[in-house]
Scaffold this active site. Structure first.
Site: not given
Ligand SMILES: [Fe+2]
Ligand SMILES: [Fe+2]
Length: 273
Positions: A69, A173
């Site tokens: 992101h 993540h």
């Molecule tokens: Fe994340």
């Molecule tokens: Fe991520």
């Protein structure tokens, strides 16, 4: 002895608020040489802005790494190169060359580096093998790689390929902390540090909305949950040769007091002020 704390993906304002509330408490009783975090979800669940980078630095974060992101908020393009933010080396975007942040404290240099996995990940332009080979040439006493990836297998493959080149390989993540923190042949490792974000939730998103999407196939927006935040982090200790001796993971739920949870932990006791 050198101590490093790394906070998992900070999600939205609730995650930032919890960090800003608990980090001063932690620092009142324990000392760390370096304070790191993954901040790829810090701006309302997706991405980061220059203002939030400053907010996290003021809160005490020395350096932050990102993930898939990284470029979700357009304001990130105005982020000054002097800011301590590591962008994934193999994620297509304008700051791919800002993949390593070098910090120096008490004559120790630490590099925080960011790279992404290739399995189930979009927009990568190189394999992590090539990226990590070149990143391992960065000159620092302690090299910490944030490996931002989806699968447990890919994360372990990185450990077993690059444990000699990095002081620590920390998975991020998935937003769910794994229970496998250990030192492997001179490299501190965890498959995923977890998140600093709303709980209960689905990875920080509103759980009811995600359920509707999964079960009723409604088109929803993955709104960030309004629940209070949990805090997930690892603490690593390094000896004077910069070799990791310990890595310990912690997960503090919204209703829990951070000082109560960690008070009997051996690793933390070594860091008492
Ligand atoms: Fe994340
Ligand atoms: Fe991520």
């Amino acid at each position: 002895m050198i101590s490093v704390v790394f906070f998992g993906d900070i999600v939205g304002s609730k995650g930032r608020s919890r960090l800003k509330r608990d980090l001063p408490l932690l620092l009142e009783h324990y000392s760390f040489d370096f304070i790191l975090a993954n901040a790829e979800n810090a701006a309302h669940g997706k991405g980061i802005t220059p203002k939030i980078v400053d907010e996290l630095c003021e809160a005490g974060i020395d350096a932050m790494s990102l993930g898939n992101h990284s470029y979700s908020k357009s304001e990130v393009m105005w982020l000054d190169a002097s800011k301590p933010v590591a962008f994934p080396k193999n994620l297509i975007g304008q700051f791919q060359d800002r993949h390593s942040v070098i910090l120096t404290k008490n004559n120790v240099t630490l590099a925080l580096m960011s790279v992404m996995g290739n399995v189930f990940m979009e927009n990568t332009d190189a394999s992590w093998v090539d990226s990590l080979k070149s990143m391992s040439q960065v000159n620092a006493d302690i090299k910490i790689c944030d490996f931002h990836a989806e699968t447990t297998s890919e994360k372990y493959i990185v450990l077993h390929t690059f444990h000699e080149q990095f002081s620590a390989i920390l998975g991020t993540h998935t937003h769910v902390q794994t229970n496998d923190a250990h030192v492997y042949n001179g490299c501190a490792y965890i498959t995923d540090v977890g998140m600093c974000g709303p709980f209960p939730s689905i990875l920080g998103r509103d759980k009811d909305e995600v359920l509707r999407r999964f079960i009723k196939k409604e088109k929803t927006h993955y709104t960030v949950s309004n629940e209070e935040a949990m805090l997930s982090f690892v603490v690593m200790l390094f000896d004077d040769q910069y070799t990791p001796t310990q890595i310990q993971s912690y997960s503090i739920l919204p209703h829990q007091n951070i000082l109560e949870v960690i008070k009997d932990c051996d690793t933390m006791n070594m860091l008492r002020r």
